[in-house]
Structures are given as structure tokens and as C-alpha cells.
Write an enzyme that holds these catalytic residues in place. Structure first.
Site, PDB file in Angstrom:
ATOM      1  N   HIS A 113     -79.865   2.401 -23.051  1.00 16.13           N
ATOM      2  CA  HIS A 113     -80.761   3.138 -23.937  1.00 16.13           C
ATOM      3  C   HIS A 113     -79.901   3.758 -25.031  1.00 16.13           C
ATOM      4  CE1 HIS A 113     -83.721   6.779 -24.478  1.00 16.13           C
ATOM      5  NE2 HIS A 113     -83.570   6.066 -25.583  1.00 16.13           N
TER       6      HIS A 113
ATOM      7  N   HIS B 159     -78.475   6.547 -21.812  1.00 15.10           N
ATOM      8  CA  HIS B 159     -78.319   6.294 -20.385  1.00 15.10           C
ATOM      9  C   HIS B 159     -78.185   4.799 -20.138  1.00 15.10           C
ATOM     10  CE1 HIS B 159     -82.858   5.872 -20.339  1.00 15.10           C
ATOM     11  NE2 HIS B 159     -82.527   4.838 -19.582  1.00 15.10           N
TER      12      HIS B 159
END
Length: 367
Positions: free
Chosen positions: A155, A83
């Protein structure tokens, strides 16, 4: 709003006022801020993820003149990035071209913002598409606000193979023209643990909206990792439940239009969310946490308001193992919808059902 904060290579020369020479927080950019509308591209400077669930940040100093974010165009793929978050900061936690920022909520060198006070500006996952704010709506930055820098956090679910680097990022469109309404976010969610072998484990949150001004939901986003089956959010007023949004986080995690366009949220309304988790493929307890094998339960509400004052991102998080709507006297359950944990009417529901029947969430975590 009463809330409990959840437990978050090349230096390119750009136009005057966008560069601070002593600060290396300037990623790949090409900006003409003399225009009333302009775009800023922020990319990771060929970073390396050297561990599973790495969190890496890069930042850019904004022009000091007040401006408004009106469109987000991600440059990332779910095969690489689990993400991506875009935060507003008064100061970044580091002035390096990139840095590890796994202490999201902290103010140390491994945080996102130098004072720990981050403002959510955008969130992306699962190959979500571009997002434009409605005409006449923008997110206020610079000027008299506390947002002087943008920080992009990626991430990465897995460590990279030798020789692999990443320059994922985002292009953001700005306007200098003040819009009629200012956009911001409310985030409902949970912390706690998910027991194994549960087909439908509920994680519920609620808060009373306590601001003296009215807000208008213009989008919603659900975020979970591998166990999220469906997440839904509602406004309760005078005992009546009105759906803000309902979606599976296994589908693109974009900001979807709200179910009831034109709805508002006023002082005294109750906001609730529920994440329905399917842990049938897990043999052990799953914790709410930052890694891909942990879980998250987040329901984002993007809203607009005529109130011109800058508002912080509001969080409403509950302990899923000690809180349910049934124990909260502010939550009127007399009109509770039958389909709030259902995929009914959600495009792509068959893909979600197939995913959970396969048991892939235990053996092949996405990212």
C-alpha cells in the site's frame, strides 16, 4: 468461530519446480529448494505508484512440495510503504509481474487471489522489524494445502514523483521439516464510522471461539491509520479477562509477544478487541476504509495449534456504530480491566501522546 468477514522487470530463472514458464508471476528471487531450509525473496519489480493510496501486488509460484514458513524479513520503509501484506493464494488474480490490487476481497483482475480466498500469512507497517516464529512452529503451505502462490501487496500512501520506482519486498525463510505446531491467524476488528472531535471513541468486537481444538496465541499485532490511540485484545473465560495484547498502532506494527505467554484459547471462550480512536483533529466523520485518510481497526492474533488440518484465516468484525460489548450477552463485563484503553506500561507511550497533541493526524497523514 462465528464471524463476519470484513468489507481485503525482470523474470528471474530459479531452480526447477519454482518456475512456470507460461506464468510471469516470478519476481526477484534466488532460491535453492534442494535444502531442508531455504529462503525466498519477493520484491516489487520496480513498480510505480501513480495515485495516492495505490495498492500493488506481485506474486510467486511455490514449489509443490509441502513447506513451512518460519521467518519474515521485510525490506521496506514507512516513508515509501504505508503497509505490506503477504497472502497465500491458490491462484493469483493476475499473472503479470505486478498488478493493481485495490479490490482485495474480490476475484477479479484487480484482486489479490483469483478465487478471492486469500490467507493472511504476514503483515507489516511502521518500520516493524523481522519476525521469527517460535521453535517448532510454522505456517503450512503447498502440498495438500490451498496455498500454491505467495502474493505480496504494498500500500503506497502517495503517488511517486516522476522517475521514482520501488522494489520493496520481503525475504521468507522456509523449512521442509514438519513442525510440531501449525501457525495461523484470527483477526478481530470493525467497520463503520468515527465521529469527529472525539478524544476516545471505542470500536469494539467480540466472537465466541467455536473450533473443537485448542489454539495458543504466540503474537499479536494492532493496525490502524492516523487516529488509532491504543488497541487491545482479551480472552474471556468464566468471566475472567486475560490480556492477549495491548499496543498503540502509532508504534511499529510488528507481531509482539503476547502479554501472557502460555495462555490458550478453547471452545467456548469469548475473544474481544477494542480500538480506542482519537479524532480530535478531524472536523468530519472518518470512515473505515482502505485509504490513509480513512481508518482501520484490526487486532491480529497469531496462534499455533497441534491440529494438523489447514484452517482459513478467521475474521470477527462488528459494526462499530451499532455494536458494543454492553449489548452482547456473551461478554461478561464484571472483570473488565481498567487499562484496556490506556498506554500504561507501553514503551514509547510518550511518543504517541506527543503525536496526538500535535494534531498531525489531520494535516500530515503518515505513509
Amino acid at each position: 468461530m462465528s464471524s463476519k468477514v470484513a468489507g481485503l522487470r525482470n523474470i528471474v530463472s530459479v531452480v526447477v519446480l519454482f518456475v512456470v514458464t507460461q506464468c510471469s508471476v516470478v519476481p526477484h528471487t534466488d532460491v535453492d529448494i534442494d535444502k531442508e531450509e531455504y529462503s525466498l525473496t519477493i520484491r516489487m519489480p520496480d513498480v510505480v505508484s501513480d495515485r495516492a493510496d495505490d495498492l500493488v501486488c506481485t506474486g510467486v509460484k511455490l514449489d509443490p512440495a509441502e513447506a513451512y514458513l518460519i521467518r519474515f524479513k521485510p525490506h521496506a520503509k514507512k516513508e515509501t510503504a504505508h503497509h505490506m501484506m503477504v497472502y497465500g493464494c491458490h491462484q493469483p488474480a493476475s499473472h503479470d509481474a505486478s498488478w493493481h490490487c485495490f479490490n482485495t476481497d474480490n476475484s477479479d483482475e484487480n484482486g489479490v487471489c483469483g478465487d478471492g480466498e486469500r490467507q493472511v500469512l504476514f503483515a507489516w507497517a511502521m518500520d516493524a522489524p523481522d519476525k521469527s516464529l517460535p521453535e517448532g512452529v510454522g505456517i503450512r503451505v503447498s502440498g495438500q494445502t490451498n496455498i500454491k502462490y505467495l502474493v505480496v501487496q504494498l500500500h503506497y500512501a502517495t503517488a511517486f514523483r516522476p522517475g521514482i520506482t520501488d522494489n520493496s519486498g520481503i525475504t521468507i525463510d522456509f523449512t521442509k521439516k514438519r513442525p510440531e505446531q501449525i501457525a495461523n491467524y484470527l483477526v478481530l476488528g470493525n467497520f463503520g464510522r468515527i465521529p469527529p472531535k472525539q478524544k476516545a471513541f471505542y470500536m469494539e468486537s467480540s466472537c465466541v471461539f467455536g473450533q473443537p481444538f485448542t489454539i495458543y496465541p504466540i503474537g499479536y499485532r494492532t493496525h490502524s491509520h492516523n487516529l488509532g490511540y491504543v488497541t487491545s485484545g482479551y480472552r474471556i473465560r468464566d468471566g475472567k479477562w486475560t490480556e492477549i495484547g495491548r499496543m498503540s498502532p502509532q508504534l511499529p506494527q510488528t507481531f509482539y509477544p503476547v502479554t501472557n505467554p502460555g495462555m490458550d484459547i478453547r471452545y467456548g471462550d469469548v475473544l474481544v478487541s477494542r480500538c480506542t480512536m482519537n479524532s480530535m483533529a478531524r472536523a468530519e466523520v472518518t470512515n473505515i476504509g482502505p485509504t490513509n485518510h480513512d481508518e482501520m481497526c484490526n487486532f491480529y492474533i497469531m496462534y499455533s495449534t497441534f491440529n494438523p488440518e489447514q484452517q482459513p484465516t478467521n475474521y470477527c468484525f462488528k459494526d462499530a456504530n451499532n455494536y458494543t460489548w454492553a449489548v452482547d450477552e456473551t461478554v461478561d463485563l464484571s472483570d473488565i480491566p481498567d487499562n484496556l484503553s490506556s498506554l500504561e506500561g507501553i514503551p514509547g507511550a510518550e511518543t504517541v501522546e506527543k503525536y496526538f497533541k500535535s494534531g498531525a493526524q489531520e494535516h500530515h497523514p503518515k505513509g
